[in-house]
Design a protein around this motif. Structure first.
Motif, PDB file in Angstrom:
ATOM      1  N   LYS A 116       0.858  -1.189   0.000  1.00 27.60           N
ATOM      2  CA  LYS A 116       0.000   0.000   0.000  1.00 27.60           C
ATOM      3  C   LYS A 116       0.895   1.241   0.000  1.00 27.60           C
ATOM      4  O   LYS A 116       1.977   1.234   0.584  1.00 27.60           O
ATOM      5  CB  LYS A 116      -0.894   0.014   1.238  1.00 27.60           C
ATOM      6  N   SER A 117       0.398   2.313  -0.634  1.00 23.31           N
ATOM      7  CA  SER A 117       1.209   3.526  -0.708  1.00 23.31           C
ATOM      8  C   SER A 117       0.509   4.701  -0.035  1.00 23.31           C
ATOM      9  O   SER A 117      -0.718   4.739   0.070  1.00 23.31           O
ATOM     10  CB  SER A 117       1.507   3.871  -2.174  1.00 23.31           C
ATOM     11  N   GLU A 118       1.289   5.619   0.428  1.00 25.79           N
ATOM     12  CA  GLU A 118       0.890   6.934   0.949  1.00 25.79           C
ATOM     13  C   GLU A 118       0.169   6.906   2.294  1.00 25.79           C
ATOM     14  O   GLU A 118       0.509   7.634   3.196  1.00 25.79           O
ATOM     15  CB  GLU A 118       0.098   7.729  -0.105  1.00 25.79           C
ATOM     16  N   THR A 214       4.779   9.214   3.112  1.00 24.83           N
ATOM     17  CA  THR A 214       3.955   8.080   3.535  1.00 24.83           C
ATOM     18  C   THR A 214       3.608   8.247   4.995  1.00 24.83           C
ATOM     19  O   THR A 214       4.458   8.662   5.792  1.00 24.83           O
ATOM     20  CB  THR A 214       4.763   6.761   3.358  1.00 24.83           C
ATOM     21  N   VAL A 215       2.364   7.952   5.356  1.00 25.37           N
ATOM     22  CA  VAL A 215       1.989   7.958   6.756  1.00 25.37           C
ATOM     23  C   VAL A 215       1.639   6.514   7.151  1.00 25.37           C
ATOM     24  O   VAL A 215       1.019   5.781   6.375  1.00 25.37           O
ATOM     25  CB  VAL A 215       0.818   8.951   7.040  1.00 25.37           C
ATOM     26  N   VAL A 216       2.110   6.121   8.332  1.00 23.82           N
ATOM     27  CA  VAL A 216       1.916   4.742   8.805  1.00 23.82           C
ATOM     28  C   VAL A 216       1.187   4.762  10.147  1.00 23.82           C
ATOM     29  O   VAL A 216       1.613   5.464  11.074  1.00 23.82           O
ATOM     30  CB  VAL A 216       3.277   4.030   9.020  1.00 23.82           C
ATOM     31  N   HIS A 217       0.113   4.000  10.231  1.00 23.16           N
ATOM     32  CA  HIS A 217      -0.601   3.816  11.490  1.00 23.16           C
ATOM     33  C   HIS A 217      -0.157   2.475  12.074  1.00 23.16           C
ATOM     34  O   HIS A 217      -0.301   1.442  11.415  1.00 23.16           O
ATOM     35  CB  HIS A 217      -2.106   3.805  11.205  1.00 23.16           C
ATOM     36  N   ILE A 218       0.415   2.499  13.273  1.00 21.28           N
ATOM     37  CA  ILE A 218       0.867   1.254  13.907  1.00 21.28           C
ATOM     38  C   ILE A 218      -0.332   0.582  14.576  1.00 21.28           C
ATOM     39  O   ILE A 218      -1.026   1.213  15.397  1.00 21.28           O
ATOM     40  CB  ILE A 218       2.002   1.533  14.929  1.00 21.28           C
ATOM     41  N   VAL A 219      -0.580  -0.668  14.194  1.00 22.11           N
ATOM     42  CA  VAL A 219      -1.792  -1.372  14.659  1.00 22.11           C
ATOM     43  C   VAL A 219      -1.429  -2.649  15.418  1.00 22.11           C
ATOM     44  O   VAL A 219      -0.319  -3.144  15.312  1.00 22.11           O
ATOM     45  CB  VAL A 219      -2.722  -1.697  13.476  1.00 22.11           C
TER      46      VAL A 219
END
Length: 219
Positions: A116-118, A214-219
């Protein structure tokens, strides 16, 4: 002045930091403020698009990219952050993305996490960041620097860094590399925003450059 730099409003840095004393401790209120701010500042980027007097197709593409960023960033602002700092990270990521869309994606770049991007998600740990690019007219591309000695722009609610050992320095006909983002100290609900810079090269010199955030949400 490059288009990338021109795309930044003059008071860009001061807008990002703001005066902490004016901030609310209420995350919900701050989210609303930042959602409004993303809408407001997009007008500055659209003015830059006007200023460039682009061919119709390119003009339309940059406008629609900015519009998509407003929508996606504001959805993230509404749903993801649980702290003031997390709101800041996502808002600044959106601002960065609008600047990139304004400058235009003039050669092919992709940055992917879990394909996945962005706007992406990941578990804590070592995150694989897949970077691809191809230059125009047979020009090569290479990993560039965001600022002098800093290869990447990175902002996060948790401790995170790129492993910069063994980063390929050479130019590629087709750049296709994997970077390691160390988010092993991050926890669920952390957010990370980073920008990868790609330099388009001609005769050993940087001919053009573009960033992709890119933004990453840590899950």
């Amino acid at each position: 002045m490059s288009e990338m730099n021109m795309a930044m409003p003059m008071d860009y840095d001061s807008m990002r930091t703001g005066d902490d004393s004016e901030r609310t401790d209420n995350v919900t209120d701050y989210k609303r403020t930042c959602i409004d701010f993303i809408e407001d500042i997009s007008g500055s980027y659209l003015e830059w698009v006007d200023y460039y007097k682009l061919p119709e197709d390119e003009d339309k593409k940059r406008r629609s990219d900015i519009s998509a960023i407003i929508e996606k960033t504001n959805t993230w602002l509404a749903k993801v952050p649980t702290s003031i700092k997390a709101v800041d990270v996502i808002m600044n990521d959106g601002i960065q993305k609008m600047a990139e869309a304004t400058a235009g994606k003039i050669f092919q770049i992709g940055v992917f996490i879990n394909q996945k991007s962005e706007y992406t998600m990941s578990k804590p740990g070592i995150i694989d960041v897949h970077v691809k690019s191809i230059g125009r007219d047979g020009r090569k591309t290479k990993l560039g620097f965001h600022h002098k000695d800093d290869r990447f722009r990175i902002e996060s609610t948790g401790k995170v860094f790129f492993d910069e050992t063994n980063i390929p320095e050479q130019e590629f006909d087709t750049l296709d590399i994997h970077l390691k983002l160390d988010a092993s100290r991050c926890v669920q609900r952390d957010v990370i925003s980073f920008t990868v810079i790609i330099s388009e090269m001609k005769d050993g010199n940087e001919y053009d450059r573009r960033g992709l955030s890119t933004v990453v949400h840590i899950v």
